[in-house]
Each structure stands twice: as C-alpha cells, then as structure tokens.
Design a protein around this motif. Structure first.
Motif, short mmCIF file in Angstrom:
data_model
loop_
_atom_site.label_atom_id
_atom_site.label_comp_id
_atom_site.label_asym_id
_atom_site.label_seq_id
_atom_site.Cartn_x
_atom_site.Cartn_y
_atom_site.Cartn_z
N TYR A 38 -9.38 -15.75 -39.20
CA TYR A 38 -10.52 -14.88 -39.47
C TYR A 38 -10.78 -13.81 -38.43
CZ TYR A 38 -12.29 -16.42 -43.89
OH TYR A 38 -12.45 -16.64 -45.22
N CYS A 39 -10.74 -14.17 -37.15
CA CYS A 39 -11.09 -13.14 -36.18
C CYS A 39 -10.23 -13.25 -34.94
CB CYS A 39 -12.57 -13.20 -35.82
SG CYS A 39 -13.00 -14.52 -34.68
N GLY A 40 -10.48 -12.37 -34.02
CA GLY A 40 -9.66 -12.29 -32.84
C GLY A 40 -9.91 -13.39 -31.82
N VAL A 41 -10.94 -14.23 -32.03
CA VAL A 41 -11.19 -15.31 -31.07
C VAL A 41 -9.99 -16.27 -31.05
CG1 VAL A 41 -12.64 -17.32 -30.54
CG2 VAL A 41 -13.68 -15.17 -31.22
N GLY A 42 -9.44 -16.49 -32.22
CA GLY A 42 -8.25 -17.35 -32.29
C GLY A 42 -8.56 -18.81 -32.14
N GLY A 73 -12.14 -28.07 -36.45
CA GLY A 73 -11.86 -27.44 -35.17
C GLY A 73 -10.90 -28.32 -34.37
N ASP A 74 -10.00 -27.66 -33.63
CA ASP A 74 -9.04 -28.41 -32.83
C ASP A 74 -9.63 -28.65 -31.44
OD1 ASP A 74 -6.98 -29.45 -31.43
OD2 ASP A 74 -5.51 -27.89 -31.94
N PRO A 75 -9.94 -29.90 -31.12
CA PRO A 75 -10.58 -30.17 -29.83
C PRO A 75 -9.72 -29.73 -28.65
CG PRO A 75 -10.47 -32.15 -31.20
CD PRO A 75 -9.65 -31.12 -31.88
N GLN A 76 -8.39 -29.63 -28.88
CA GLN A 76 -7.52 -29.26 -27.76
C GLN A 76 -7.42 -27.76 -27.55
OE1 GLN A 76 -4.16 -31.55 -28.93
NE2 GLN A 76 -5.08 -33.40 -28.07
N SER A 77 -7.96 -27.00 -28.48
CA SER A 77 -7.87 -25.54 -28.36
C SER A 77 -8.86 -25.04 -27.30
CB SER A 77 -8.19 -24.90 -29.70
OG SER A 77 -8.48 -23.54 -29.50
N LEU A 78 -8.36 -24.27 -26.36
CA LEU A 78 -9.24 -23.77 -25.30
C LEU A 78 -10.18 -22.69 -25.82
CD1 LEU A 78 -6.78 -23.63 -22.29
CD2 LEU A 78 -8.50 -25.36 -22.81
N ALA A 79 -9.81 -22.08 -26.96
CA ALA A 79 -10.65 -21.00 -27.48
C ALA A 79 -11.95 -21.54 -28.06
CB ALA A 79 -9.90 -20.23 -28.55
N ASN A 80 -11.92 -22.72 -28.64
CA ASN A 80 -13.14 -23.19 -29.32
C ASN A 80 -13.52 -24.64 -29.03
OD1 ASN A 80 -10.73 -23.79 -30.78
ND2 ASN A 80 -11.94 -24.31 -32.58
N HIS A 81 -12.70 -25.38 -28.29
CA HIS A 81 -13.03 -26.77 -27.94
C HIS A 81 -13.48 -27.57 -29.15
CE1 HIS A 81 -12.61 -25.98 -23.66
NE2 HIS A 81 -13.30 -24.87 -23.86
N GLY A 82 -12.84 -27.34 -30.26
CA GLY A 82 -13.15 -28.15 -31.43
C GLY A 82 -14.25 -27.60 -32.32
N ARG A 83 -14.89 -26.53 -31.89
CA ARG A 83 -16.00 -26.02 -32.70
C ARG A 83 -15.53 -24.88 -33.61
NH1 ARG A 83 -20.53 -24.59 -28.76
NH2 ARG A 83 -21.49 -23.95 -30.71
N SER A 133 -9.53 -3.88 -37.34
CA SER A 133 -10.35 -5.03 -37.75
C SER A 133 -10.54 -6.04 -36.63
CB SER A 133 -9.65 -5.72 -38.92
OG SER A 133 -10.26 -6.97 -39.15
N ALA A 134 -11.71 -6.67 -36.66
CA ALA A 134 -11.98 -7.74 -35.70
C ALA A 134 -11.15 -8.98 -36.01
CB ALA A 134 -13.46 -8.08 -35.71
N LYS A 135 -10.56 -9.02 -37.18
CA LYS A 135 -9.68 -10.14 -37.49
C LYS A 135 -8.40 -10.08 -36.67
CE LYS A 135 -9.53 -11.89 -41.83
NZ LYS A 135 -9.40 -11.92 -43.28
N CYS A 136 -8.10 -8.86 -36.12
CA CYS A 136 -6.86 -8.70 -35.36
C CYS A 136 -7.05 -9.19 -33.93
CB CYS A 136 -6.45 -7.24 -35.31
SG CYS A 136 -6.24 -6.54 -36.93
N THR A 137 -5.95 -9.57 -33.35
CA THR A 137 -5.98 -9.96 -31.94
C THR A 137 -6.01 -8.70 -31.08
OG1 THR A 137 -3.60 -9.91 -31.79
CG2 THR A 137 -4.61 -12.01 -32.41
N SER A 138 -6.21 -8.87 -29.79
CA SER A 138 -6.22 -7.73 -28.87
C SER A 138 -4.89 -6.98 -28.94
CB SER A 138 -6.44 -8.21 -27.43
OG SER A 138 -7.65 -8.87 -27.36
N GLU A 139 -3.78 -7.73 -29.00
CA GLU A 139 -2.47 -7.11 -29.04
C GLU A 139 -2.30 -6.25 -30.29
OE1 GLU A 139 -3.20 -10.20 -28.47
OE2 GLU A 139 -2.26 -10.85 -26.60
N GLU A 140 -2.80 -6.83 -31.41
CA GLU A 140 -2.68 -6.08 -32.66
C GLU A 140 -3.54 -4.82 -32.63
OE1 GLU A 140 -1.83 -9.96 -35.52
OE2 GLU A 140 -3.88 -9.34 -35.07
N ASN A 141 -4.70 -4.92 -32.05
CA ASN A 141 -5.58 -3.76 -31.93
C ASN A 141 -4.96 -2.71 -31.02
OD1 ASN A 141 -7.96 -4.00 -33.55
ND2 ASN A 141 -8.48 -5.81 -32.33
#
Lengths: 345, 635
Positions: free
Chosen positions: A226-230, A247-257, A315-323
């Motif tokens: 959905y968005c660039g947060v990943g 949510g993936d608890p091991q992901s540093l981007a969202n800690h499972g949320r 789009s905000a759905k893109c990552t920084s690299e894509e932008n």
C-alpha cells in the motif's frame, strides 16, 4: 544490569530485572494462565486469573508483581486454584456456550484457560446465568463487536490508547452492566475508530472478530503493497487465495502492527473485476494485450509530449527509490521540473 | 511570625466572650442537613417572626448538628446568666410557645426540654451531658458541632482552632509525624492504617510536588458522620489538612466531596475563603515559608471513588476506577506525584492532636485503637443519631445506653457495622469492644462509622441481599471477581429470598464470596462479600429456613410468607377486600373472608387495614398452600 534469580514451581529462573513474575515465568516456558495481560501493553491486573502464591506475601497477581531476588513462586496451590477457578467459572457462566460456532474457536484464550483449569460441568451448572443478550455491533465493514463474548479484559481499550493513540473505546456503565464501548455506546462505525484492527488481533475471545474469517492453510511473508512505509506482513493463503493479513512482528518497519489498509485491504487481489492484463484502446474499444505492447505505446506517446506539456505526480505507495526514479525520469527524460508527490496534498 | 494570628485569636476570644455573656438571649438552631429536613429553617424563621412581633432582641444563630437525629429540629436557648436549655422536635408553633413562655415569661417549658447545657441548673431539667444519650459519649471531634457558628472562623479560633497549625508551623515535619505517631491515631476511613506510617512513606519520597487529599466521599448507606462534621465544623478539617500538608511536604490539597452534600460544600467554600483571608491557607502561611493551597473537587456520587486510587483517577478527570497497588499513592498518586489521602475525621483528629497533644488524644481508647470515633447510629433503635465514643466501648453500651435500646422494645437481633464492606454481628457478640481489631475478629470492620441496628423483623438474608445489590451496582466493573462475583451472589440471594434455592447454593455463596474476597483488585470487591459471609456465619438457621422450609422467619421475603384471615376473628366487614389490589379476598359482607393464595401478591395491605380490634389478618412465615377458597359461615 544483573539478572534476578527466583524460583518458580521449584525451577530456578533467571529473569531480567524490572520484569514481572508472569513475564519471567513465560520467558522460562512456565505457563501461568492469563487473560488481561498482553506483552505490548501495560499490565492491568483485572482478570485475576494469573494469581500465584509468593512465599511470605500470599496470593498476588503475577502480571503486576515485579520479580525480586530469591523470590519463591508457586503457580499451583489450593488457594491459587480456588481464586482463579472462581474467576474463570464466573466468566464462563456469563459467556455463550457455542464455542464450535464461534469465530475464535480454537484460538480463544478463555477456552484454553478453561481447558487448563479443568471445569466441571456440574459445578458450573450451579452458577446463575442472567446476562441479557446484547445486540452485536456489525457497523464496521471489517470486524464485528460481540459484547456477549467480552470478558472486559480491557486489552482493546489499552491497545487503542497506548498503541494507537486513538482512544476510540473505553468502559461505559458500572458493575455488571459495564462494557467497553465507543463514546456514548454508539456503533463503532460512528466513532473515531480508524479500524486499524489492532484491538481485534489482541482480543482473547470472540468479542472482536474479523468478518468472514477463514483459517489460512499457510502464511507468506511479504511487504505490504500500500505505501512506502513497507510494513512487513504475513499473508494467510488458503486454496491459492489471500484470506488474512497479519503484521509481521519481525519487521522493523512496523513491529507487527498494521493500518486498516494493510490489515483489511487485500480483497482486491482476488476481486473478479481486478485487471490482470493491460488494455489498449483500438478503434474505440479496450482490448487485452501484453505488457510489451502496452508499455511501447506509453513510451511512444510520452515522446510526443516532452517539456512543458508534461507533468508527473508520484504516489505514496512507491518506495523512496521508486520516487527517486520518477523524478529522475521526469527531469532527465521528459525535460521538465513539473514533478510532485501525492503526500503533499 | 504568629503575631498576626495572636491578635486575631485575641479579638476572636473577646468576641466569643461577649457573645457568651451577652445581656440578650442566645437561640441556637441546628440547621445542618438533618435539621433542615426536619424543618429547622422554618423554625429559625418562626423565632425571627416571634421575636420581631414582640420587639424582643436575641442572638439567633444557625449552628451545626449535635447528633440527636431523633430529636430534630433542636434548639438551644440561653438566657443571660442561665444555663442553656435544649429543646427537641421544635416546630414553628413550639417556637412561638417558647418565646412567649421562656423569653417573655420565665417558664422554661421543661416538658419540651432535652437537657440543660453549661453552668447552673434549672429545676426539673437534667444537664444534657448527664442524660443517657450523652453520658457515655466523649465529644471531641464533634465537640464544636452545634455549638459554634460554622460560617464564622473567629468562633472556631476562639475555641482553640488553628492553634494546632500554629504549633505545627513551629516544629519540623518530622516532629509533626512524631506527635501523630505518639497519639496512636489510625485512619478513620475504615481500614485503620496508622496515619503516621502512611505520612512517613510520603515524607520519605522525594518529589517536586506532593498532594494531600481529604476524602469526603462518604458513600455508605446510612452513614453521615463526615457530612455532619463538614457542615458543623469545616475549619477543623481545613486545619488538619494544612498540618498534614506540612508533615508530608505537600503544597496542594484537594477535598474530594460528593456533590450530593450541597451544604457541606457551601460551608467548605466559605471556610476556605475565610482561612485564606486570614493567612491560614495560601502562600507563606502566617508568615512562614509553608505554602498550602486547597481546592474542592466535587464527586459525582460513585461509591467506588471512596477507594483512594479511584478517587485519584476521578480528580484527574478520568473514569473513577481503581488501579493496582503498588505503587501506593504515597509514592505515586495524583498526577503521578506522592499523595496522601486521609478521611475527613482523621484530619479533624490531626487538628485536635496538634492543639491538645498526643497524650490528651490517647487518654481514651484501647491499646491499639486510640482516641474517640464518631458513629452514625441508625436502624431499629430508639435514639438514632450521630455519636462520638471512646474506642473500646462495647456494642451493648452503644445500642442500649446511648441508643436507648431497640425500637418498641423488640428483641435485638443484629448490628451491622462498616456499611456495605462490613458485616452483621449477632446478639451473642454484643459485648464486643468497638475497636479496629475486635470488630475484625468478629468478621466485620469498623468502617467509616455506620452502625445499623436490626430487630427480629429484619430478615438477615434480605439484609445481605440489600448490601450486595448496592455493591454490585457500585462496582466499577473492572475486575472479574467483583463485577461478576457480586452479581452471582446477588442472583443466588434473590433465589434464596424467593424460595428457589437449593441447599448447595449456600456452598456456592461461600465459595464465590471467598473468591471475590481473595481475588478482587480493590477494597470494594475484597470486602463486598462480608455482609453475606457474616450473616451465613451467624444466622445460618435463617438461610436454612429460607432454603429448606421455604420460609422467612422475619416475615420479610414476600415469596416466603402467607397472609391468612382467621375465621374466628373475621367479622366480614369487607375493609380488606375493598383495598386488596389483586382482588384476592373473597367473601360476602358479614361472612368470613378468605384470601385466594394464588392471587395474593403479599402486599400486606389487608394486614394493615384490618382494624386492630379485630386483628383478623395474620402473617405467617412460610409459603402458602393452595386449597380452593371456601367462604361463608357466620362470623
């Protein structure tokens, strides 16, 4: 800091200082039944199911009791059993008896604890059942609130306040009539709830449950599109279709949320009206084609509109690299500085 | 630094002496809430009217309550150089009579008098303090209630008021705690925790701000000790707060008072303003470096807000729900700062201890329960009222000496202490001393001071049900044992009182009761089963009668009683049949009537309506049988 040594049921346990007896026990693989404790939240000590006996102090709720050097804890004793049995029997006497058709069947903490404690049908039969049915709140498109199954552990309230900062729900009414509810006990869809579903995933019973939930056969780790947060997600797959998203608890981007889109927004993948092949207009009709032809057509049209005729919105759905690539393309290839981003709106 | 206060005190004393030795009569009317509900304001008006009509001059002063609820409205008239005379149940007509007879004439109308107050004697009237209701009382906390005008700070000061604060300012906080420790004062709110120890915890905690909260959220049914004190002597509480604030290092105080106490709040607001105006509260109190401000927070009437952590949540603007302890409020309380919460009466005791010394306070009481304690003595008793007794007095003395025994000389059955958190004590234990530990050993608690006397017409199961109904409704609903356990117990008690229970339900009651007691998060839940557990302990036969014989021996529980008409006494007057709301009484005029038990709703109207000279309707314990009603026959 040095670890604290304590004894739980005769087993020596090393615990981090500043942790509680419950945390120390769970970390050492000693199960203490609990309903209102959740590792992401501050302990509330309201279910009274995690009671243990601490030598010299008597009965204490393990979720609120800090570990101490030399502490001796028993998770099982006649006193402990008496108190938590009464608490669980009271909960069961005020809970529907339709586990097999409940959305949380087999994933319900109350069910697990009842099994752990061992409930005698005859004993439970002595209890009065006087709860009047409460209508189920189905106003939210993604989840239902069935307060008949609520045990008032308060995990949803604390999640909304401590993790989400939305404070959409709290306690209303007193005593036996107390329930968790949005402001004014209105339907949840009328409240400031953002439908992130954080409370739904933490609810230990069937009080909060996803609409049309299906148990996946396997899970696939991926990144939310959905968005660039990943955010890291675990998509539950069943028969080749996505049926759940966690949510993936091991992901540093969202800690499972997750937010409402990442958790509930994946039905488009299997949607019958979703485009799976590019279309080009030929003699006024949209016709299916392959990607080479479609992209070739786009490139050809772009070359006709370089410079001032062209502008891009990324789009905000893109990552920084894509932008980054988007702006580079706009400036270097299309020859204009007219590039912007939707997040500025 | 106390020059200003000394000057204020001197002027106050002069004013007080002038009032006492005035050459015109003084008329004190008790106009606390209790007096007002009995018509005291109309009595004040009547005196004013009667005095004006006769051109008489007198000081007409509204005071607090002297605690004789059964005798309200109470008026005390003092003529120059005469002892005061207290009159009971005064109404406007009696006011007129008194003005005419005693102020115009010289007849004190002894028939209306309760007793005399002060030096000298009046023939035929006993000194009030020697009457049975006062003889065993020691009025210290309530000493100024009904004596001084609670809206006048100088009357409080003239009687030693704020002297304790002056002494507290002259010594260091540790010295104050030392004094309170020496006095043996224990919390008057119910639990009886030593006040000094609580203060010491707070004093030992370092923080930039500390708070002192006065808990005036008196919520027990039938308890009105704190209300009466706040209405009759508000400065005593403010003085105690300032002293406590200095002892623990607080600069801000809160009074958490229920909004249902409008007069107490009015008196508190007025007293607060006066104390600030006289430099007794605020910044740099009496020229010292001690700053102490007081705010009044009105509670919305939730019983659970009397629990200290729920009270703190309520002051913070949150839902009044208790939170787990530790941390104790003395370490982390209001706004996360060290906070001490003391009951109204505790703080009034603090002021007295600092005024008169620890030894003076400890003159009365037992080894572990020092001083005096106020109680609201209510229920089936001849002299209901607010009393203050030395701790260690027996329940028997309280009921039979001070209270004058059971109403209508019915046999005493039980006394309930400690409100919904307390228990019922039976006749066999009437010689139990009233102190924290003895009451606890008897299965109840001292509580904040409610005492309800019951006679044989009180059903103990029904009493337990009443209290459970209260705690169940007042539970905050947060923790499982309290929320669901109190409701479960209430449902079982409902079934018992309706004859639907089985013998094993008593075990269930005890089992759940013990679970709620041991498992609940706060004091409300932990003590909620007490009324049930103590009544099972002492009145098991009554439970058995309800469950096994389906009979309520006290004839209270409707489902378990029967009304019937005695054929030999019924004259067929139709009075009962006419008033029966269920049309359950059949029988022609001048023929014996019969109650159709299937229709009877046990309202008891027929029982009340049948003229006493016939006494043809009787109420029996036990469920009715249902024979086909047959009427007729000659009466």
């Amino acid at each position: 800091m040095a670890k604290v040594t304590l004894t739980i049921d005769g087993i020596g346990v090393m615990a981090e200082p500043e942790t509680t007896v419950l945390q120390a026990a769970l970390a050492a693989d000693v199960y203490i039944p609990h309903l209102c404790y959740h590792p992401d939240l501050r302990p509330a000590g309201v279910c009274r199911v995690c009671m243990v006996e601490v030598e010299g102090r008597g009965l204490v709720p393990s979720c609120l009791t800090p570990v101490a050097e030399g502490m001796t804890v028993s998770t099982e004793s006649p006193q402990v059993d008496k108190v938590r049995r009464v608490a669980v029997e009271l909960l069961l006497a005020n809970h529907p008896e339709d586990c097999l058709t409940c959305g949380k069947n087999n994933r319900c903490e109350l069910q697990r604890i009842a099994a752990y404690i061992g409930i005698d049908r005859k004993q439970l039969g002595r209890f009065r059942r006087s709860k009047e049915p409460i209508p189920i709140d189905t106003s939210n498109p993604f989840f239902n609130r069935d307060m008949n199954r609520c045990i008032l552990c308060g995990i949803c309230v604390r999640t909304c306040e401590e993790l989400q900062g939305t404070c959409a729900i709290n306690y209303v009414n007193r005593g036996y009539k107390a329930v968790t509810a949005p402001f004014g006990n209105e339907p949840i869809a009328e409240s400031n709830c953002e439908a992130c579903g954080e409370c739904v995933v933490r609810c230990p019973t069937g009080a909060l449950s996803c609409k049309g939930f299906q148990e996946p056969t396997r899970e696939v780790r991926t990144v939310c599109p959905y968005c660039g947060v990943g955010c890291g997600i675990r998509l539950g797959v069943r028969g080749g279709k996505i049926v759940s998203s966690q949510g993936d608890p091991q992901s540093l981007a969202n800690h499972g949320r997750l937010c409402v889109k990442g958790r509930f927004g994946h039905d488009f993948v299997n949607h019958p009206r979703r485009l799976t092949k590019p279309l080009v207009r030929k003699q006024g009709e949209l016709v299916e084609t392959d990607w080479d032809e479609a992209l070739g057509l786009v490139a050809e049209k772009f070359t006709q509109h370089k410079g001032k005729q062209f502008a891009a919105i990324a789009s905000a759905k893109c990552t920084s690299e894509e932008n980054y690539v988007a702006q580079k393309f706009t400036r270097a290839v299309m020859g204009t500085n007219s590039i912007d981003h939707c997040a500025r709106l | 630094m106390t020059d200003r206060f000394d000057e204020f005190k001197r002027r106050s004393e002069e004013k007080w002496r002038a009032l006492q030795s005035a050459q015109i009569p003084r008329i004190l009317v008790g106009t606390a809430t209790c007096g007002r509900s009995a018509g005291a304001l109309e009595v004040v008006e009547a005196f004013r009217r009667e005095l004006d009509a006769r051109g008489l001059e007198a000081h007409l002063i509204e005071v607090g309550c002297i605690g004789l609820c059964y005798a309200e409205p109470i008026v005390c008239i003092t003529k120059p150089s005469q002892p005061g005379i207290c009159y009971a149940n005064v109404d406007p007509a009696m006011a007129a009579e008194l003005v005419e007879a005693y102020l115009v004439g010289d007849d004190p109308l002894g028939k209306y008098a309760l007793g005399s107050i002060g030096d000298g004697s009046v023939e035929g009237i006993l000194p009030l303090l020697e009457t049975p209701v006062f003889k065993l009382q020691v009025r210290r906390t309530l000493g100024k209630c009904g004596v001084i005008d609670p809206t006048e700070i100088d009357q409080y000061v003239a009687n030693g008021g704020y002297g304790g604060l002056v002494k507290a300012l002259a010594i260091d906080p540790a010295g104050i705690i030392e004094q309170i420790k020496a006095s043996g004062l224990r919390g008057r709110g119910g639990a009886g925790f030593p006040t000094w120890r609580k203060w010491q915890f707070c004093s030992d905690t370092q923080a930039d701000h500390k708070y002192l909260v006065c808990n005036a959220d008196e919520g027990d049914p039938g308890a009105f000790m704190n209300r009466s004190l706040l209405e009759g002597d508000p400065h005593a509480v403010l003085e105690g707060m300032a002293i406590a604030g200095r002892a623990i290092g607080a600069d801000q105080g809160y009074i958490y008072c229920r909004a249902e106490y409008p007069l107490a709040l009015e008196r508190l607001h007025a007293a607060l303003k006066q104390a600030e105006d006289h430099d007794l509260l605020g910044d740099g109190i009496l020229g010292s470096e001690f700053n102490f401000h007081v705010k009044i927070k009105e509670g919305a009437g939730a019983f659970v807000c009397g629990e200290e952590t729920a009270l703190i949540a309520s002051i913070e603007g949150k839902r009044g729900m208790p939170r787990p302890r530790p941390p104790f409020p003395a370490v982390s309380g209001l706004w996360g700062k060290p906070t001490i919460i003391n009951n109204v009466e505790t703080l009034a005791c603090v002021a007295q201890i600092m005024q008169h010394g620890a030894d003076w306070f400890a003159e009365y009481g037992t080894e572990k329960s020092k001083g005096t304690k106020t109680f609201a003595l209510v229920g089936k008793i001849n002299r209901t009222g607010l009393v203050e007794v030395p701790l260690g007095i027996t329940l028997r003395e309280m009921v039979f000496e001070i209270g004058g025994g059971v109403l209508n000389d019915k046999p005493f059955k039980a006394i309930q202490t400690g409100g919904p958190s307390g228990g019922c004590i039976p006749r066999d234990l009437l010689d139990t001393p009233v102190d924290y530990d003895s009451l606890q050993a008897a299965g109840t608690i001292m509580g904040s001071g409610g005492m309800v006397v019951m006679d044989e017409e009180n059903c103990m199961v029904d009493i337990a049900r009443y209290f459970l109904d209260f705690t169940q409704k007042e539970s905050c609903g947060e923790c499982v044992p309290c929320r669901l356990g109190t409701k479960q117990m209430l449902d079982v008690l409902d079934d018992i009182t309706q004859g639907k229970a089985e013998p094993e339900d008593l075990d269930l009651l005890e089992e759940v009761g013990e679970g709620v007691h041991a498992g609940s998060l706060c004091g409300l839940g932990q003590t909620a089963p007490n009324p049930v557990l103590t009544t099972i302990r002492y009145f098991r036969d009554e439970y058995d009668a309800h469950i096994q014989q389906k009979s309520c021996p006290a004839k209270v529980c409707r489902e378990l009683i029967t009304y019937r008409i005695l054929p030999e006494k019924c004259t067929g007057c139709r009075l009962c049949a006419k008033v029966c709301p269920a049309d359950a009484i059949v029988g022609e005029k001048k023929q014996v009537h019969v109650i159709d038990q299937q229709k009877c709703i046990k309202c008891g109207v027929c029982f009340e309506k049948c003229p006493p000279k016939f006494g043809a309707v009787e109420c029996l314990a036990g469920q009715p049988t249902y024979p086909t009603p047959t009427t007729g026959g000659t009466p």
